[in-house]
Design an enzyme around this catalytic site. Structure first.
Site, short mmCIF file in Angstrom:
data_model
loop_
_atom_site.label_atom_id
_atom_site.label_comp_id
_atom_site.label_asym_id
_atom_site.label_seq_id
_atom_site.Cartn_x
_atom_site.Cartn_y
_atom_site.Cartn_z
CB CYS A 11 -3.51 8.78 28.94
SG CYS A 11 -4.82 9.70 29.53
CD GLU A 12 -0.46 5.44 24.29
OE1 GLU A 12 0.72 5.09 23.86
OE2 GLU A 12 -1.34 4.35 24.54
NE ARG A 51 -2.36 5.95 6.99
CZ ARG A 51 -1.58 6.45 6.50
NH1 ARG A 51 -1.40 7.83 6.48
NH2 ARG A 51 -0.48 5.85 5.72
CB SER A 55 -0.92 0.02 1.32
OG SER A 55 -2.15 0.75 1.20
CE1 TYR A 63 0.70 0.93 9.34
CE2 TYR A 63 -0.68 2.87 8.93
CZ TYR A 63 -0.50 1.55 9.09
OH TYR A 63 -1.69 0.56 9.17
CE1 TYR A 80 -6.59 1.02 4.85
CE2 TYR A 80 -5.73 2.24 3.37
CZ TYR A 80 -6.38 1.31 3.30
OH TYR A 80 -6.41 0.34 2.37
N GLY A 129 -8.07 1.38 -2.45
CA GLY A 129 -8.87 2.09 -1.55
C GLY A 129 -8.40 3.51 -1.51
NE ARG A 130 -2.47 4.60 1.00
CZ ARG A 130 -2.20 4.30 2.24
NH1 ARG A 130 -2.27 5.17 3.03
NH2 ARG A 130 -1.86 3.15 2.50
N GLY A 152 -3.05 -0.55 -3.72
CA GLY A 152 -1.99 -0.04 -3.21
C GLY A 152 -1.24 1.46 -4.02
N1 LLP Z 1 -6.73 -5.10 -1.78
C1 LLP Z 1 -6.06 -5.75 -0.73
C2 LLP Z 1 -6.14 -7.30 -0.93
C3 LLP Z 1 -5.52 -5.10 0.25
O1 LLP Z 1 -5.17 -5.75 1.37
C4 LLP Z 1 -5.66 -3.61 0.44
C5 LLP Z 1 -5.23 -2.90 1.43
C6 LLP Z 1 -6.15 -2.73 -0.73
C7 LLP Z 1 -6.58 -3.71 -1.98
C8 LLP Z 1 -6.38 -1.43 -0.90
O2 LLP Z 1 -5.01 -0.88 -0.75
P1 LLP Z 1 -4.90 0.74 -0.90
O3 LLP Z 1 -5.16 1.17 -2.46
O4 LLP Z 1 -5.80 1.32 -0.04
O5 LLP Z 1 -3.44 0.91 -0.78
N2 LLP Z 1 -3.50 0.90 7.20
C9 LLP Z 1 -2.50 1.17 6.10
C10 LLP Z 1 -3.10 0.56 4.82
C11 LLP Z 1 -3.28 -1.09 4.95
C12 LLP Z 1 -3.73 -1.39 3.68
C13 LLP Z 1 -4.15 -3.11 3.80
N3 LLP Z 1 -4.62 -3.56 2.61
C14 LLP Z 1 -2.45 2.36 5.98
O6 LLP Z 1 -2.92 3.30 6.76
O7 LLP Z 1 -1.60 2.99 5.42
#
Ligand code: LLP
Length: 425
Positions: A354-355, A323, A212, A327, A384, A285-286, A244
């Site tokens: 509280c941290e 985040r 991602s 990260y 996210y 997603g993002r 990603g």
């Molecule tokens: N497809 C699969 C199988 C995935 O595991 C993910 C994300 C996506 C699609 C969507 O990925 P995107 O286009 O959003 O990068 N919490 C982390 C990101 C974790 C992503 C997990 N899988 C963050 O805040 O950066």
């Protein structure tokens, strides 16, 4: 450290500056929204969401999926589906929300490295469009579930052995991964053999997801090149490259558009010998939701420690955006009352938890006159943030607004104290 104003390119697409310098989104003043809904507050630009979904469908075709883990509520599910997108759900909970929002099961793609027997049974029973098989244990479970009924379309998640240039915690394509079946180890091939021997399963495609927040389209091309020799002889109809695609969060970052991403992948697919009739698809997603939203907070204290540091504390923190803590992710900070102000002062933007580790932005550039009571904003917080929000310290999760055409509508209400004891026995 630059004192430059916020780069407006990081804002949602309908952002505009009003006559007194304050920021509007969807024609609505953010300060007016705060007066009505309070803070912390997530504000999504609905036109921005529509634009990204429509771009994704144009770039990848109608099989493209929105990865709901980035941000999901009923309205978001309906919005993405309204553009003809499928929805990637990775738990029974995400599946439930999408179905209850009215998305047909056939438009759902069910992911997960450890789907429970119950989740799999639900998915098969409601007839999800695709189950992305992730382990041999899952194949056994699915075989049992599908022997009697109609055949279930599945694809197989393969880990191509690629190390994408991104944070270790969000890298998923390398051989040492809890996800999918390895290519090099031969397990991907074994999974194909196992799936095709199940009478109730119909193998339609292969899936991979290399990680991602990836800025280089070259990483996706590389994944395709590695996948092609495995995929082509199988003669399957679909190859999904997962999500990603990265987005710019801070000044100086640049990310490819969804259109550019798809173009590069298509060109690489042709080069890698993948037949033209194969449906090459993705599940961003993002890239759909991140830039569509900003988070609004109120400054509660400004603590100057002489010779050391200034802390600007707001009424949210790691509970609405974990985040930075997880990260080390960066964000910009600005004041919506004067969105184009210079930001010459350096301060740590921290939350109310509280941290000591509860920070949103370390060494943030902020306007010189930032003061207690100011409404402060972090842009590019639509992915996210809400989806990973928690009730840590019994803080209620913020509400979510969609704004468009001068109107705001509440799509998720604020959690109140009652919500915090709703589950207590
Ligand atoms: N497809 C699969 C199988 C995935 O595991 C993910 C994300 C996506 C699609 C969507 O990925 P995107 O286009 O959003 O990068 N919490 C982390 C990101 C974790 C992503 C997990 N899988 C963050 O805040 O950066």
């Amino acid at each position: 450290m630059s004192a430059a104003p916020l780069p407006l390119s990081l804002l949602p697409m309908t952002a505009s500056i009003g006559s007194t310098g304050e920021l509007l989104i969807g024609g609505v003043s953010l300060l007016d929204l705060v007066a009505e809904y309070g803070t912390p507050l997530f504000v999504y630009d609905e036109e921005h969401l529509h634009a990204r979904c429509s771009e994704a469908v144009n770039a990848w075709g109608s099989g493209v999926a929105y990865a709901t883990k980035a941000f999901l509520c009923s309205e978001m599910a309906r919005l993405a589906h309204g553009h003809g997108m499928c929805l990637d759900v990775s738990t029974g909970g995400e599946m439930f929300v999408a179905l209850r929002a009215g998305v047909p099961a056939g438009s759902l793609i069910f992911h997960g490295n450890n789907k429970s027997p119950q989740e799999l049974a639900e998915a098969v029973r409601c007839g999800v469009g695709r189950i992305v098989v992730d382990s041999f244990d899952e194949i056994v479970r699915l075989d049992e579930l599908t022997r009697e009924g109609p055949r279930q379309d599945v694809s197989i998640r393969v880990t191509p052995g690629i190390e994408a240039h991104t944070h270790e915690f969000v890298r998923t394509g390398q051989a040492d991964s809890k996800f999918g079946f390895g290519l090099e180890s031969g397990q991907a091939g074994d999974a194909v053999t196992a799936v095709v021997s199940c009478s109730g399963l119909n193998l339609v495609g292969i899936h991979c997801h290399i990680g991602s927040q990836i800025f280089s389209t070259g990483s996706f091309s590389r994944a395709l090149e590695v996948m092609a020799p495995f995929f082509v002889p199988l003669g399957l109809e679909e190859l999904c490259l997962g999500g990603g695609l990265g987005v710019a969060y801070v000044e100086g970052e640049e990310a490819p558009t969804i259109t550019e991403w798809a173009e590069v992948v298509r060109a690489s697919a042709a080069g890698a010998g993948i037949p033209g009739e194969v449906r090459i698809t993705a599940e961003p997603g993002r890239a759909i939701v991140a830039q569509a939203a900003i988070t609004l907070y109120t400054v509660g204290t400004v603590k100057e420690i002489p010779g050391i540091r200034t802390y600007v504390a707001v009424d949210g923190g790691m509970s609405d955006n974990p985040r930075p803590v997880l990260y080390g992710s960066g964000y910009e900070v600005f004041l919506p009352r004067e969105a184009e102000a210079e930001r010459p002062r350096v301060a740590d933007l921290v939350g109310k938890h509280c941290e000591s580790g509860d920070f949103i932005v370390k060494d943030a550039s902020v306007p010189a006159d930032i003061r207690v009571g100011d409404v402060l904003a972090t842009p590019v917080s639509g992915a996210y943030g809400y989806s990973m929000a928690s009730n840590y310290n019994k803080v209620g999760r913020p509400p979510v607004l969609f704004v468009a055409d001068g109107q705001a509508r509440l799509v998720v209400r604020r959690e109140g104290y009652d919500d915090l004891v709703r589950l207590d026995a």
